[in-house]
Design a protein around this motif. Structure first.
Motif, PDB file in Angstrom:
ATOM      1  N   ARG A  39      -5.102  10.516   3.804  1.00 37.27           N
ATOM      2  CA  ARG A  39      -6.528  10.822   4.017  1.00 37.27           C
ATOM      3  C   ARG A  39      -7.329   9.580   4.379  1.00 37.27           C
ATOM      4  NH1 ARG A  39      -6.354  14.768  -1.072  1.00 37.27           N
ATOM      5  NH2 ARG A  39      -6.509  16.789  -0.057  1.00 37.27           N
ATOM      6  N   LEU A  95     -14.688   4.743  -4.079  1.00 36.81           N
ATOM      7  CA  LEU A  95     -14.073   5.935  -3.490  1.00 36.81           C
ATOM      8  C   LEU A  95     -14.123   7.069  -4.506  1.00 36.81           C
ATOM      9  CD1 LEU A  95     -10.858   4.189  -2.135  1.00 36.81           C
ATOM     10  CD2 LEU A  95     -12.949   4.676  -0.832  1.00 36.81           C
ATOM     11  N   LEU A 120       0.845  -1.201   0.000  1.00 36.84           N
ATOM     12  CA  LEU A 120       0.000   0.000   0.000  1.00 36.84           C
ATOM     13  C   LEU A 120       0.875   1.242   0.000  1.00 36.84           C
ATOM     14  CD1 LEU A 120      -2.964   1.171   0.359  1.00 36.84           C
ATOM     15  CD2 LEU A 120      -2.421   1.329   2.796  1.00 36.84           C
ATOM     16  N   ARG A 135     -14.574  24.272   0.285  1.00 32.95           N
ATOM     17  CA  ARG A 135     -13.962  23.805   1.518  1.00 32.95           C
ATOM     18  C   ARG A 135     -14.988  23.170   2.441  1.00 32.95           C
ATOM     19  NH1 ARG A 135      -9.714  22.997   3.490  1.00 32.95           N
ATOM     20  NH2 ARG A 135      -8.761  23.845   1.634  1.00 32.95           N
ATOM     21  N   LEU A 138      -6.936   6.181   7.014  1.00 33.28           N
ATOM     22  CA  LEU A 138      -6.138   5.741   8.164  1.00 33.28           C
ATOM     23  C   LEU A 138      -5.241   4.578   7.749  1.00 33.28           C
ATOM     24  CD1 LEU A 138      -8.934   5.707  10.894  1.00 33.28           C
ATOM     25  CD2 LEU A 138      -6.987   7.282  10.811  1.00 33.28           C
ATOM     26  N   TYR A 182     -10.931   7.867  -7.045  1.00 35.11           N
ATOM     27  CA  TYR A 182     -10.444   9.147  -6.535  1.00 35.11           C
ATOM     28  C   TYR A 182      -8.967   9.398  -6.830  1.00 35.11           C
ATOM     29  CZ  TYR A 182      -9.047  12.964  -3.623  1.00 35.11           C
ATOM     30  OH  TYR A 182      -8.547  14.170  -3.207  1.00 35.11           O
ATOM     31  N   ASN A 183      -8.136   8.363  -6.679  1.00 44.03           N
ATOM     32  CA  ASN A 183      -6.694   8.602  -6.553  1.00 44.03           C
ATOM     33  C   ASN A 183      -5.955   8.633  -7.882  1.00 44.03           C
ATOM     34  OD1 ASN A 183      -6.285   8.859  -3.617  1.00 44.03           O
ATOM     35  ND2 ASN A 183      -7.297   6.854  -3.622  1.00 44.03           N
ATOM     36  N   LEU A 198      -8.186   6.098  15.047  1.00 42.20           N
ATOM     37  CA  LEU A 198      -8.577   7.475  14.752  1.00 42.20           C
ATOM     38  C   LEU A 198      -8.155   8.409  15.890  1.00 42.20           C
ATOM     39  CD1 LEU A 198     -10.144   9.345  12.883  1.00 42.20           C
ATOM     40  CD2 LEU A 198     -12.266   8.472  13.845  1.00 42.20           C
ATOM     41  N   VAL A 212      -6.162  15.529   7.825  1.00 44.69           N
ATOM     42  CA  VAL A 212      -7.307  15.596   6.902  1.00 44.69           C
ATOM     43  C   VAL A 212      -7.669  14.163   6.555  1.00 44.69           C
ATOM     44  CG1 VAL A 212      -8.163  16.442   4.680  1.00 44.69           C
ATOM     45  CG2 VAL A 212      -6.401  17.741   5.905  1.00 44.69           C
ATOM     46  N   LEU A 213      -8.793  13.703   7.045  1.00 44.59           N
ATOM     47  CA  LEU A 213      -9.225  12.328   6.777  1.00 44.59           C
ATOM     48  C   LEU A 213     -10.529  12.345   6.005  1.00 44.59           C
ATOM     49  CD1 LEU A 213      -8.519  10.774  10.290  1.00 44.59           C
ATOM     50  CD2 LEU A 213      -7.386  10.087   8.168  1.00 44.59           C
ATOM     51  N   PHE A 214     -10.589  11.532   4.970  1.00 49.48           N
ATOM     52  CA  PHE A 214     -11.838  11.420   4.218  1.00 49.48           C
ATOM     53  C   PHE A 214     -12.901  10.709   5.050  1.00 49.48           C
ATOM     54  CE2 PHE A 214      -9.479  11.369  -0.054  1.00 49.48           C
ATOM     55  CZ  PHE A 214      -9.710  12.719  -0.233  1.00 49.48           C
ATOM     56  N   PRO A 221     -13.744   7.558   9.014  1.00 53.62           N
ATOM     57  CA  PRO A 221     -12.635   7.289   8.080  1.00 53.62           C
ATOM     58  C   PRO A 221     -12.361   5.793   7.880  1.00 53.62           C
ATOM     59  CG  PRO A 221     -12.049   9.033   9.610  1.00 53.62           C
ATOM     60  CD  PRO A 221     -13.319   8.421  10.129  1.00 53.62           C
ATOM     61  N   ILE A 222     -11.784   5.478   6.727  1.00 53.60           N
ATOM     62  CA  ILE A 222     -11.490   4.091   6.363  1.00 53.60           C
ATOM     63  C   ILE A 222     -10.031   3.776   6.669  1.00 53.60           C
ATOM     64  CG2 ILE A 222     -11.505   2.389   4.505  1.00 53.60           C
ATOM     65  CD1 ILE A 222     -13.425   4.237   2.972  1.00 53.60           C
ATOM     66  N   GLU A 223      -9.793   2.639   7.322  1.00 55.73           N
ATOM     67  CA  GLU A 223      -8.413   2.177   7.498  1.00 55.73           C
ATOM     68  C   GLU A 223      -8.061   1.281   6.313  1.00 55.73           C
ATOM     69  OE1 GLU A 223      -7.598  -0.161  11.000  1.00 55.73           O
ATOM     70  OE2 GLU A 223      -5.578  -0.659  10.276  1.00 55.73           O
ATOM     71  N   MET A 224      -7.082   1.698   5.540  1.00 55.15           N
ATOM     72  CA  MET A 224      -6.652   0.932   4.377  1.00 55.15           C
ATOM     73  C   MET A 224      -5.452   0.057   4.739  1.00 55.15           C
ATOM     74  SD  MET A 224      -8.640   1.608   1.831  1.00 55.15           S
ATOM     75  CE  MET A 224      -9.787   2.881   1.248  1.00 55.15           C
TER      76      MET A 224
END
Lengths: 447, 447
Positions: free
Chosen positions: A98, B404, A93, B7, A100, B69-70, B28, B40-42, B46-49
């Protein structure tokens, strides 16, 4: 003679397309063609490197060089633990912060454990320049001022804002009026009572900034004054200056990009040797052993104050791969006890260099802490005059003897010693012998 | 309603420690503790990847998300070729560019081959911010001026100098007087003749800067106006504006950090769609597929002019590992024909999204080129009003359906589509179905 400026000694030892011929080296010609005026290559006959390991680098012609210059591969070139950590994470990864992920928190907590509890927030960036750029902006908002105090030959990075506070990066461009310099702490500048002289200079700089209407935002220095020629002592230096900075409403930024992460041997951070606590600590270079990783530590309130005005996001900063590199560096430092090694080998090196100094009066000073040492070289007349010419000759003589080294300082006459922290005694001795031989070949004047 | 600012929509979809509870998620809580206000967390949750591959990311709970998104992992998350290239070089040599090495020249030549011959020098940096920061300084020296023209919701990076030209990064802080904005090219702003309206706005901005005494240093934009909501057309837009910029002595900087490297499908660089040649091209994000690698291309004379005033060196910029990453990206792009894929799959996606627009009047526009597409979402009243609320609900609905995505634009009501360029038709359809389902669940208004 009038002392040569540091930039000139860099030029003396750099490839210069308007002076040196690239045509005989196809790779050099390609480099000049691709990167033009912004290309900076060491030596008038630059070295093509192909691999590196530990404290050694190997050139394309098979020559192996002992690396006494590079402070980035701090735990050793291509350290297998760092290579493995980065490679594994890269395959798993590599994404921004953005989402976690565990890597960044584990790393952040380990890094924060080396710092004062008052520095409770981190911002991860890719370069020390980005960290210093952000630190200045936080300082400006926190103080409500814009003035900055730096040392005369400071270097803090390459963005517009940090170039403005880096006198050593200015060629023809003048210093901006919001920046005031103080001499680096040395006997030459302040006589025997360096601390009092330096404190007075800082107070005068504060007053100058007040008169100019900028006020004081920040005093920024690295605690070993690297590009000013390496001034590790006295260690009671910074406390009274920082008190004056705080009294003027300013912030003390410790630029640890060069002295940080154990290099000074007797402390993990350069500022710790001065028993002070910075308001902001910036870090970079050795942090990822060459992986672009940098950042700053700051109090949560100061950071929140900045974030109310500006959004800040760094796409690559603190990604899991960068954190894997950083984590591996911290682990290797601990397991291989590299800070202790820097202290131990640095002391050995210091002793041997002092012996050389007693034998050769062209060496006028050996200064430093741990594996961050400066050696001043002078003409050996009635009075010692800084000799960038001798320094340049020594740099090239050492290259012939398979040692990589550079120069620093106001007069460009300070050999700058910054090997990887895994240097062993035999390698330290290899350098001392090479230096001794080089000086001998340049007509020794004995005491 | 008064349109919500971009924003705010980011905030609507970001974790906010003063609103959302971190306590239930230990990771978190640690993140907030370590990074404070700059975090800044989406998503409010938030999602832990933990891992990623191709166009998919996997969370700690096992959920696999399609990544729309990425734009950084442009050739696909953790592409094995990039991983291998970086890992091998990391184990061999990772050092700055003051020594010669083959990697950097091979890469530089391949990169330069994609650009006009007039852009004959490169400067390698770590981030797009550093590249834009340097580009502004080159422009200022070349033009002798300081004024900059940007679009209303532009984002060009995070240093002090480039934050000043990034209106979307300013929260309370006002725009500096040396920066003048023009609306992004849209029917909303300029009516049907966008090119004439935009050109007039640029000319007015030049005049404003002249009156303010700054003159024009640079007009900087990305040719797809990413953070303004993705405006790919008309492609005759830029030529007359750039003529006006040149006539005023200014420089045109193409910020290709987002549109570059084949994403727009019909061209390798975003500006090429407009058949213009920039004075400076800056690049970053996808350049190393996540390895911190960025830079700029510029004419040798302009760079030389800068280098007479300032020294510039970037410690990590263009090191052999970064170049190995960049080289692997260029090779993969060619071998897997990713630009053609972006064009092909982008067209398929566009067709399907147009069909959805005809069915659901809340979709008021589908714009873009290749795999860079914007979808405007509005309230479905008598007149269409931008709906950041609906956009936010769609972003969260798509997350529930394992996609995403993010938003952009002046009103924060543009869904921003930027998947890896290896997206296939099945994945494109997965997204369209998820979007269709999401909109249906949010009470569909049919035409």
């Amino acid at each position: 003679m009038s002392p040569t400026q540091p930039r000139q000694i860099l030029d003396m030892n750099a490839f210069n397309p308007s002076r040196d011929r690239a045509g005989e080296n196809p790779l050099l010609e390609r480099h000049h063609h691709n990167f033009g005026a912004a290309s900076v290559l060491f030596y008038r006959d630059p070295i093509e490197m192909v691999s590196a390991s530990g404290c050694w680098m190997e050139a394309a012609d098979g020559t192996r060089y002992l690396d006494f210059y590079n402070n980035v591969p701090s735990v050793g070139h291509c350290h297998p633990r760092v290579v493995e950590a980065v490679s594994c994470q890269l395959a798993r990864l590599n994404i921004h912060t953005r989402y976690l992920n565990q890597c960044i928190e584990t790393y952040a907590e380990r890094l924060k454990a080396t710092l004062s509890r008052t520095l409770d927030n981190l911002v991860m960036t890719c370069t020390g320049s980005e960290a210093n750029d952000l630190a200045l902006r936080i300082a400006a908002l926190k103080s409500g001022n814009r003035g900055v105090i730096v040392t005369e030959n400071a270097y803090h990075g390459n963005t517009e804002a940090v170039t403005a506070i880096s006198p050593s990066a200015l060629k023809r461009a003048p210093l901006s009026p919001h920046v005031v310099t103080v001499p680096a702490p040395s006997v030459d500048a302040f006589g025997s009572d360096i601390t009092t002289g330096f404190t007075t200079a800082v107070k005068q700089a504060i007053e100058t900034l007040r008169k100019r209407g900028y006020g004081l935002a920040a005093f920024i220095c690295d605690a070993i004054f690297s590009s000013d020629g390496i001034h590790a002592d006295p260690t009671d230096l910074l406390k009274p200056s920082i008190a004056a900075v705080h009294a003027a409403g300013g912030i003390y930024i410790a630029d640890e990009v060069q002295p940080g992460f154990g290099r000074t041997g007797d402390a993990y951070w350069g500022f710790e040797r001065h028993t002070v606590t910075p308001d902001i600590v910036t870090m970079g270079k050795p942090m990822g052993n060459g992986f672009p990783l940098a950042g700053l530590a700051v109090n949560a309130d100061a950071l929140a104050c900045f974030c109310e005005e500006y959004g800040y996001f760094n796409t690559f900063g603190g990604n899991p791969v960068a954190c894997a590199a950083g984590q591996a560096v911290l682990e290797v430092m601990e397991e291989e006890q590299l800070q202790a090694n820097a202290q131990h080998i640095g002391a050995h090196l210091g002793t041997r260099l002092e012996a050389l100094r007693h034998y050769d009066r062209r060496i006028t000073a050996v200064r430093g802490a741990g594996l961050f040492i400066g050696i001043d070289l002078c003409h050996s007349g009635e009075t010692a005059t800084p000799s960038p010419e001798l320094t340049s000759a020594v740099i090239n003589g050492l290259r012939e003897r398979r040692v990589l080294i550079g120069a620093a300082g106001r007069f460009g006459n300070t050999l700058k010693i910054r090997p990887p922290l895994c240097l062993d005694e035999q390698e330290a001795d290899f350098f001392v012998e090479a230096l001794s031989d080089t000086l001998a070949s340049l007509s020794v004047k004995s005491r």
